[in-house]
Every structure is written in C-alpha cells, then in structure tokens.
Design a protein around this motif. Structure first.
Motif, PDB file in Angstrom:
ATOM      1  N   THR A  17      42.993  27.764  45.647  1.00 49.44           N
ATOM      2  CA  THR A  17      42.758  28.985  44.865  1.00 49.44           C
ATOM      3  C   THR A  17      41.534  28.821  43.977  1.00 49.44           C
ATOM      4  O   THR A  17      40.668  29.687  43.920  1.00 49.44           O
ATOM      5  CB  THR A  17      43.982  29.301  43.983  1.00 49.44           C
ATOM      6  N   HIS A  18      41.473  27.678  43.288  1.00 50.48           N
ATOM      7  CA  HIS A  18      40.359  27.478  42.369  1.00 50.48           C
ATOM      8  C   HIS A  18      39.032  27.336  43.097  1.00 50.48           C
ATOM      9  O   HIS A  18      38.020  27.911  42.707  1.00 50.48           O
ATOM     10  CB  HIS A  18      40.627  26.262  41.484  1.00 50.48           C
ATOM     11  N   GLY A  74      37.970  30.701  44.448  1.00 55.50           N
ATOM     12  CA  GLY A  74      37.578  31.567  43.330  1.00 55.50           C
ATOM     13  C   GLY A  74      36.212  31.179  42.797  1.00 55.50           C
ATOM     14  O   GLY A  74      35.343  32.030  42.582  1.00 55.50           O
ATOM     15  N   ASP A  75      36.016  29.873  42.598  1.00 49.93           N
ATOM     16  CA  ASP A  75      34.722  29.392  42.108  1.00 49.93           C
ATOM     17  C   ASP A  75      33.594  29.805  43.043  1.00 49.93           C
ATOM     18  O   ASP A  75      32.547  30.280  42.606  1.00 49.93           O
ATOM     19  CB  ASP A  75      34.738  27.861  41.990  1.00 49.93           C
ATOM     20  N   THR A 135      33.508  32.207  45.271  1.00 48.70           N
ATOM     21  CA  THR A 135      33.274  33.654  45.260  1.00 48.70           C
ATOM     22  C   THR A 135      32.263  33.977  44.167  1.00 48.70           C
ATOM     23  O   THR A 135      31.261  34.667  44.393  1.00 48.70           O
ATOM     24  CB  THR A 135      34.579  34.417  44.963  1.00 48.70           C
ATOM     25  N   VAL A 174      36.312  35.527  48.668  1.00 51.26           N
ATOM     26  CA  VAL A 174      37.306  36.244  47.872  1.00 51.26           C
ATOM     27  C   VAL A 174      38.469  36.684  48.756  1.00 51.26           C
ATOM     28  O   VAL A 174      39.618  36.744  48.309  1.00 51.26           O
ATOM     29  CB  VAL A 174      36.707  37.445  47.099  1.00 51.26           C
ATOM     30  N   HIS A 201      40.571  33.684  48.915  1.00 52.17           N
ATOM     31  CA  HIS A 201      41.161  33.568  47.578  1.00 52.17           C
ATOM     32  C   HIS A 201      42.366  34.506  47.454  1.00 52.17           C
ATOM     33  O   HIS A 201      43.441  34.111  47.012  1.00 52.17           O
ATOM     34  CB  HIS A 201      40.054  33.951  46.595  1.00 52.17           C
ATOM     35  N   TYR A 260      46.733  33.824  47.476  1.00 49.27           N
ATOM     36  CA  TYR A 260      47.585  34.448  46.472  1.00 49.27           C
ATOM     37  C   TYR A 260      48.671  35.286  47.140  1.00 49.27           C
ATOM     38  O   TYR A 260      49.857  35.172  46.832  1.00 49.27           O
ATOM     39  CB  TYR A 260      46.700  35.301  45.570  1.00 49.27           C
ATOM     40  N   GLY A 319      40.554  40.903  38.329  1.00 49.23           N
ATOM     41  CA  GLY A 319      40.217  40.191  39.560  1.00 49.23           C
ATOM     42  C   GLY A 319      40.393  41.118  40.753  1.00 49.23           C
ATOM     43  O   GLY A 319      39.536  41.198  41.638  1.00 49.23           O
ATOM     44  N   PHE A 320      41.490  41.848  40.743  1.00 49.00           N
ATOM     45  CA  PHE A 320      41.783  42.766  41.828  1.00 49.00           C
ATOM     46  C   PHE A 320      40.719  43.857  41.896  1.00 49.00           C
ATOM     47  O   PHE A 320      40.242  44.207  42.977  1.00 49.00           O
ATOM     48  CB  PHE A 320      43.176  43.372  41.615  1.00 49.00           C
ATOM     49  N   GLY A 333      37.663  43.580  40.906  1.00 52.64           N
ATOM     50  CA  GLY A 333      36.450  42.950  41.419  1.00 52.64           C
ATOM     51  C   GLY A 333      36.495  42.825  42.935  1.00 52.64           C
ATOM     52  O   GLY A 333      35.494  43.036  43.630  1.00 52.64           O
ATOM     53  N   PHE A 334      37.666  42.497  43.456  1.00 54.11           N
ATOM     54  CA  PHE A 334      37.863  42.357  44.895  1.00 54.11           C
ATOM     55  C   PHE A 334      37.715  43.715  45.589  1.00 54.11           C
ATOM     56  O   PHE A 334      36.979  43.853  46.566  1.00 54.11           O
ATOM     57  CB  PHE A 334      39.250  41.752  45.128  1.00 54.11           C
ATOM     58  N   HIS A 378      37.794  37.942  34.645  1.00 52.43           N
ATOM     59  CA  HIS A 378      38.973  37.374  35.319  1.00 52.43           C
ATOM     60  C   HIS A 378      39.120  35.888  34.973  1.00 52.43           C
ATOM     61  O   HIS A 378      40.177  35.425  34.557  1.00 52.43           O
ATOM     62  CB  HIS A 378      38.766  37.592  36.819  1.00 52.43           C
ATOM     63  N   TYR A 379      38.044  35.162  35.091  1.00 52.90           N
ATOM     64  CA  TYR A 379      38.065  33.721  34.824  1.00 52.90           C
ATOM     65  C   TYR A 379      38.296  33.457  33.331  1.00 52.90           C
ATOM     66  O   TYR A 379      39.123  32.621  32.955  1.00 52.90           O
ATOM     67  CB  TYR A 379      36.746  33.114  35.296  1.00 52.90           C
ATOM     68  N   LEU A 437      41.909  33.866  32.390  1.00 51.23           N
ATOM     69  CA  LEU A 437      42.965  33.046  32.974  1.00 51.23           C
ATOM     70  C   LEU A 437      43.010  31.639  32.427  1.00 51.23           C
ATOM     71  O   LEU A 437      44.024  30.962  32.534  1.00 51.23           O
ATOM     72  CB  LEU A 437      42.883  33.062  34.512  1.00 51.23           C
TER      73      LEU A 437
HETATM   74  C1  HEM Z   1      35.566  39.269  42.535  1.00 52.67           C
HETATM   75  C2  HEM Z   1      36.773  38.835  42.632  1.00 52.67           C
HETATM   76  C3  HEM Z   1      37.276  37.492  42.142  1.00 52.67           C
HETATM   77  C4  HEM Z   1      36.578  36.428  41.660  1.00 52.67           C
HETATM   78  C5  HEM Z   1      35.080  36.290  41.460  1.00 52.67           C
HETATM   79  C6  HEM Z   1      37.543  35.408  41.309  1.00 52.67           C
HETATM   80  C7  HEM Z   1      37.226  34.181  40.777  1.00 52.67           C
HETATM   81  C8  HEM Z   1      38.139  33.269  40.321  1.00 52.67           C
HETATM   82  C9  HEM Z   1      37.808  32.055  39.643  1.00 52.67           C
HETATM   83  C10 HEM Z   1      36.402  31.585  39.324  1.00 52.67           C
HETATM   84  C11 HEM Z   1      38.974  31.415  39.357  1.00 52.67           C
HETATM   85  C12 HEM Z   1      39.151  30.107  38.599  1.00 52.67           C
HETATM   86  C13 HEM Z   1      38.794  28.945  39.423  1.00 52.67           C
HETATM   87  C14 HEM Z   1      38.904  27.661  38.668  1.00 52.67           C
HETATM   88  O1  HEM Z   1      39.716  27.553  37.743  1.00 52.67           O
HETATM   89  O2  HEM Z   1      38.170  26.724  39.019  1.00 52.67           O
HETATM   90  C15 HEM Z   1      40.050  32.219  39.860  1.00 52.67           C
HETATM   91  C16 HEM Z   1      41.393  31.900  39.762  1.00 52.67           C
HETATM   92  C17 HEM Z   1      42.412  32.695  40.209  1.00 52.67           C
HETATM   93  N1  HEM Z   1      42.280  33.933  40.791  1.00 52.67           N
HETATM   94 FE1  HEM Z   1      40.553  34.900  41.206  1.00 52.67          FE
HETATM   95  N2  HEM Z   1      38.805  35.854  41.611  1.00 52.67           N
HETATM   96  C18 HEM Z   1      38.684  37.132  42.120  1.00 52.67           C
HETATM   97  C19 HEM Z   1      39.707  37.939  42.551  1.00 52.67           C
HETATM   98  C20 HEM Z   1      41.035  37.605  42.512  1.00 52.67           C
HETATM   99  C21 HEM Z   1      42.109  38.419  43.038  1.00 52.67           C
HETATM  100  C22 HEM Z   1      41.943  39.750  43.727  1.00 52.67           C
HETATM  101  C23 HEM Z   1      43.275  37.741  42.794  1.00 52.67           C
HETATM  102  C24 HEM Z   1      44.676  38.119  43.115  1.00 52.67           C
HETATM  103  C25 HEM Z   1      45.134  39.312  43.138  1.00 52.67           C
HETATM  104  C26 HEM Z   1      42.939  36.507  42.117  1.00 52.67           C
HETATM  105  C27 HEM Z   1      43.861  35.569  41.703  1.00 52.67           C
HETATM  106  C28 HEM Z   1      43.534  34.390  41.098  1.00 52.67           C
HETATM  107  C29 HEM Z   1      44.518  33.400  40.704  1.00 52.67           C
HETATM  108  C30 HEM Z   1      46.034  33.524  40.879  1.00 52.67           C
HETATM  109  C31 HEM Z   1      43.809  32.345  40.142  1.00 52.67           C
HETATM  110  C32 HEM Z   1      44.377  31.052  39.598  1.00 52.67           C
HETATM  111  C33 HEM Z   1      44.901  31.239  38.220  1.00 52.67           C
HETATM  112  C34 HEM Z   1      45.451  29.979  37.624  1.00 52.67           C
HETATM  113  O3  HEM Z   1      45.296  28.897  38.172  1.00 52.67           O
HETATM  114  O4  HEM Z   1      46.054  30.090  36.564  1.00 52.67           O
HETATM  115  N3  HEM Z   1      41.567  36.455  41.971  1.00 52.67           N
HETATM  116  N4  HEM Z   1      39.519  33.350  40.443  1.00 52.67           N
END
Ligand code: HEM
Lengths: 212, 319
Positions: free
Chosen positions: A38-39, A42-43, A45, A82, A85, A89, A114-115, A117-118, A158-159, A162
């Motif tokens: 996940t991380h 996400g990174d 993306t 993404v 990612h 989830y 985040g959603f 953004g997606f 989003h980041y 969280l």
């Molecule tokens: C443009 C869209 C998005 C971007 C750029 C993005 C980016 C990221 C980044 C950078 C992280 C943290 C990574 C890290 O800690 O190293 C992250 C974590 C996460 N993202 Fe996203 N994300 C996006 C969309 C979404 C969507 C649509 C969902 C779910 C509906 C989601 C769910 C999560 C979850 C569950 C985590 C981990 C949270 C945790 O560990 O506590 N993200 N995301």
C-alpha cells in the motif's frame, strides 16, 4: 537511443512494481507485506504525478521540448500505481465490501480526499489518447487535464492526514508540489504576448499539446 | 579577434548533425538514467533485506502462565524488525537498525512519588524480585495491526506491592529514558520527550499487567524496549512504555505522551475497543501480521477479565 528511449523509460517506470514483485518472490516484503505494498504504490502514485507535473517547467526552463514525449506515459503510470494502490485496499483491507468502502469514504477524511484524487485521474487516463484530444479539442482537453493539479493536491493532503505524528515525508511532497504549482501561477500571471495564444493541436502533434 | 574566412572552417568543425543529435541522445539518456535510478532505488532496497538473528541471553527456568493464549506466535524476525519506537525512528524498520548499540547496563529505575519506599533500583535487582513467567499475549497496535508475543516477566503488581504506595496513590506514571545521544529519534520533536505513560492504580495492580524484561525465552532486544518495559495487553500498544527509568505514584491522572500530542485521537485509557474508532481510521478490524485478510478486533483485545475495571464508565468518552 532516442528511438529506444520510450520503451526504456517505460521499463524504468515498471521498476517499483518489479521491486515489489522481487520482494514478494524472495519473501522480503517485511513483517507487514500488505502495508508495504500500500505504501509503496501510494508513494509512487505521488512521485509519478509530481514527475508528470515537472515535465512542462523543466522542458520550458531548460528548453528541452522533446521531454513532452514522456508526459502521457508518466501520467498513465501515476494512474497505474493508484489503481494498484486502490485494488490492495479494495481486496485486502475491505474484502470487496462496497458497503465498508463507502462508509470509509464518507467517514475518514484521508480516504475521502484520496478517493477524490483517484476519481479525478480516471477521466484523464480515459482521454489520454489522440482520438480524445481530437474529439474534445485542444482547449477543452487542456482544461480537463488541469484536474491533475487537483488530484496531486488531494494526494498530498491524503498523505498529510494519514500520518500519525511524523509529517516529514508528506511535507517533502507538499514542498515539491508547491514549487510546481507556483511555476504555473507565475506563468499565468505574467502578461502574455499575443502570439502565445493556445494553438489548437493537430492530431499528429498529440504529444506536443501544451498544458501549463 | 581572430576571424577565420569561412573557407578556413573545415567541414569537420561545423557542428555535425549527428553531434547535435548526440546532445539529444545525451539528454534522453539522462532522463532514462534518472528514471532508472529512481526505479533502482526500489529494486536495490528489495534485494538487500536486513536480517536479524537471535542474539540475546537465554532466560532459564521460565514458568508457564494460565494467561497465555494458544494462538500462533508471530515470528521473532517480525517482532524485532517491525517496531513503533519513536525514540529511535518513526520508520518501522528504524529501531532494529538504530538500537544495536543501546546500553541497557548499568540501568537504574527510580521509584518515587506517593510510596513508602522511595528508592533507586538496579534493573537486575528488579528482575530477581519474582519468578520469571512466559506470557503469550496478543498485542494490538492503535494503527490496526497485531502480533502474538511470548513475553517474559512477572506481574507489575509484584513491584508495586514492594514499593508500598500510600493510600493517596491513585495512578502510576512510567517514564522512558531521555538520551538524545543514544536515541536519535529524540533529536526531533515529533513527540514530547521523554515518553510518559500512565495507568490507574487498579489497572496497574491487575495481574495481566506485565513488567517485562524478555521475549522468546531471551532478554528483550533493544528495539523491543530493553531492558525493562510494560506490557498491558488489553490496551493499545503505545500504553506499554519501553526502556523505563522511572515509576512514579501520583494522586492525579498523568498526561500520557500521545494524549499530549493529539488529545482528540489518543485518550488516557486507550483500551482496545472495536466499537470506538480512531477519528481517522476504523478500529473494528486488525491485520494480524502474517495473515492476508483482516480479522475482527476483540473488546479489550479479548481480555474480558478486565471489563470489571471499567464498569459504569462510558468508554466512548473515556477512550
Ligand atoms: C491520487 C490518489 C492517491 C495518492 C496520490 C495516494 C498516495 C498515498 C501515499 C503517498 C500514501 C502513504 C505512503 C507511505 O506511507 O509511504 C498512501 C497511503 C494509503 N492510501 Fe493512498 N493515495 C491515493 C488514493 C487512495 C485511495 C483511493 C485509497 C482508498 C480508497 C487510498 C488508501 C490508502 C491507504 C489505506 C493508505 C495507508 C494508510 C495507513 O497506512 O495508515 N489511497 N496513499
């Protein structure tokens, strides 16, 4: 090399995925593999969104017009990561339960942004083809594709929302994004010479469509 | 100024087209190299994973405990490379990398506040106070993951009884070592240092609350809180303070570090409770390390015997 550069950049963009694949294969994803995936996705993306957004400033400031050739591919890779990612989830966090996901989207603001953004990236991925540029017309296409700014902002928020206490990493992304957006602001505020009107791109120059 | 007649310019001196192209090639190459370097980062990290071997002294003559669960024990490697220990690092794999040289001897623990016997005790004398037991507990992090760990120690109540708190003592406060030299994470103020945690007296006296100095039959690894830590299995992990240097008895509720950092997110009690969500994420489920899908989180992390401590309390308010 110019001819081969695109496939090579393409392969390089698969590097993060290959890294994850290798870790999965060799059992070195760590104690919490799913969190790791996940991380990582996400990174990447966010990194791909920022690289995509830096193409225009870099090619203008460094006068390297050819850079634009890679922009669409880089943007699509942001979308690719993404999707991964989100799939992690969907499948592993929420076991396909749309009900749970919807509850999360409504309740947790880091998921909400985040959603968002997606979702914003979906029309951009769909309309990334030459056919769509033609159909929409350069101006409208450009206007639509400015959504990438909103998506990147959503990604950074989003980041920021969280993390528990250590905001260093999301702040690094925030700073980079601010610089990239500031460039657009400066360009936008600067008085424009008349000749610089947006030219309607012909289908043949698809990859040269310029968004600032 | 030297002016060459155009005829003097050898054709080879005119920037040839292929050289001009080379420049483009060079730039394209740079772009590719950049992308490859980024991608390589990901790969490079992947192929050189860190490994941790058992390295600590065995603890002999461990007694079994009726409190132990029969659930599958989480692998030692996971419990020693996946740590929340902000004194060293905010990265999960940071503490295992940075705690290697942490000095756990000599180690003194100050016992003060509202007690008859204020004293400074050497950690080895504390360890000898009571027979060491092995207690296999579930451990649930507030972030939504959990592990099963065979801790070694004895009930915290053994120490408290010996310290003889006065009738005014209502709470116990635990303080972690403050030492920026040894604990590089303390150089940044992500949290207020030193780390402080607290329990109500009846919680601290509950036999499940463990004063812990070992795991997996050995002395505690540094990244897991050596030489002396708390394990309170029905509360979120951050309540279980590590590397304890002070145990103070008070009449007012101590402010714990995470509560100071984010009062709306982390309360004093922080009992594991699937019905009370963290403001930013759900606590209904957890990922047991090693499992694919999430499993439901149990009230009090499955330790129902503590429920009576909180009878009549609104656990939504006292989160
Ligand atoms: C443009 C869209 C998005 C971007 C750029 C993005 C980016 C990221 C980044 C950078 C992280 C943290 C990574 C890290 O800690 O190293 C992250 C974590 C996460 N993202 Fe996203 N994300 C996006 C969309 C979404 C969507 C649509 C969902 C779910 C509906 C989601 C769910 C999560 C979850 C569950 C985590 C981990 C949270 C945790 O560990 O506590 N993200 N995301």
């Amino acid at each position: 090399m110019v001819r081969w550069s695109k496939p090579l950049v393409f392969l390089a963009c698969l590097g993060p995925l290959a890294g994850l694949g290798w870790r999965a294969y060799s059992g070195s994803l760590g104690a919490n593999p799913i969190e790791r995936i996940t991380h990582t996705t996400g990174d990447w993306t966010l990194i791909f969104l920022l690289i995509t957004l830096s193409i225009t400033p870099v090619r203008k400031l460094a006068r390297q017009p050819w850079l634009v050739r890679y922009r669409r591919m880089l943007g699509l890779f942001a979308f690719f990561y993404v999707v991964l990612h989100f799939l992690i989830y969907l499948v592993l966090d929420k076991s396909f339960s749309m009900h749970d996901i919807w509850a999360d989207v409504l309740k947790r603001r880091f998921i909400t942004v985040g959603f968002a953004g997606f979702l914003m990236l979906i029309p951009l991925a769909v309309t990334s083809t030459a056919g769509w540029i033609r159909r929409l017309g350069g101006k409208r296409w450009q206007a639509l594709h400015r959504l990438i700014y909103a998506s990147a902002i959503a990604g950074v928020i989003h980041y920021l929302w969280l993390v528990k206490a250590d905001k260093r990493k999301p702040l690094v992304y925030a700073v980079v994004l601010s610089v990239l957006l500031a460039y657009r602001l400066v360009v936008w505020l600067r008085p424009k010479p008349r000749a610089a009107k947006v030219q309607l791109p012909a289908a043949a120059e698809v990859t040269e469509v310029s968004t600032n | 100024m030297l002016l060459k007649k155009s005829a003097d310019i050898k054709s080879s001196e005119i920037t040839p087209k292929n050289l001009y192209l080379n420049r483009r090639r060079f730039l394209a190459g740079t772009a590719i190299a950049g992308a490859a370097a980024l991608a390589g980062l990901e790969l490079g990290e992947a192929v050189s994973p860190s490994t941790v071997a058992h390295a600590n002294t065995k603890i002999e003559g461990l007694q079994k405990s009726p409190f132990s669960t029969t659930e599958k024990i989480t692998p030692y490697k996971d419990v020693t490379t996946y740590n929340n220990y902000y004194e060293f690092s905010t990265d999960k794999d940071g503490p295992s990398r940075l705690a290697g040289n942490f000095k756990t001897r000599p180690w003194n623990v100050t016992i003060d506040g509202l007690v008859q016997k204020k004293q400074v005790l050497d950690v080895d004398s504390i360890i000898k106070m009571a027979p060491a037991e092995e207690r296999i507990y579930r451990h649930r992090c507030v972030e939504g993951w959990s592990i099963v760990v065979p801790w070694v120690g004895f009930s915290l109540s053994e120490l408290i009884k010996r310290a003889q708190p006065t009738s005014k003592a209502k709470f116990v406060e635990f303080t972690t070592l403050l030492d920026m030299k040894q604990m590089p994470g303390q150089r940044r103020d992500v949290l207020q240092w030193p780390y402080v945690e607290g329990l109500r007296m009846d919680e601290a006296m509950h036999p499940l609350a463990l004063l812990c100095f070992g795991m997996y039959g050995e002395a505690l690894p540094n990244q897991d809180g050596a030489p002396l830590r708390l394990v309170v299995p029905w509360k979120y992990g951050f309540k279980s303070a590590k590397a304890i240097v002070r145990i103070r008895f008070t009449d007012s509720q101590p402010r714990n570090t995470w509560n100071i950092s984010a009062p709306t997110e982390y309360g004093f009690y922080s009992n594991v409770n699937p019905n009370v969500d963290h403001p930013r994420w759900s606590q209904a489920k957890e990922r047991r390390l090693g499992e694919f899908f999430k499993r439901p989180t149990l009230m009090f992390n499955g330790y129902d015997q503590v429920a009576s401590l909180y009878s009549g309390m609104d656990l939504k308010k006292n989160f």
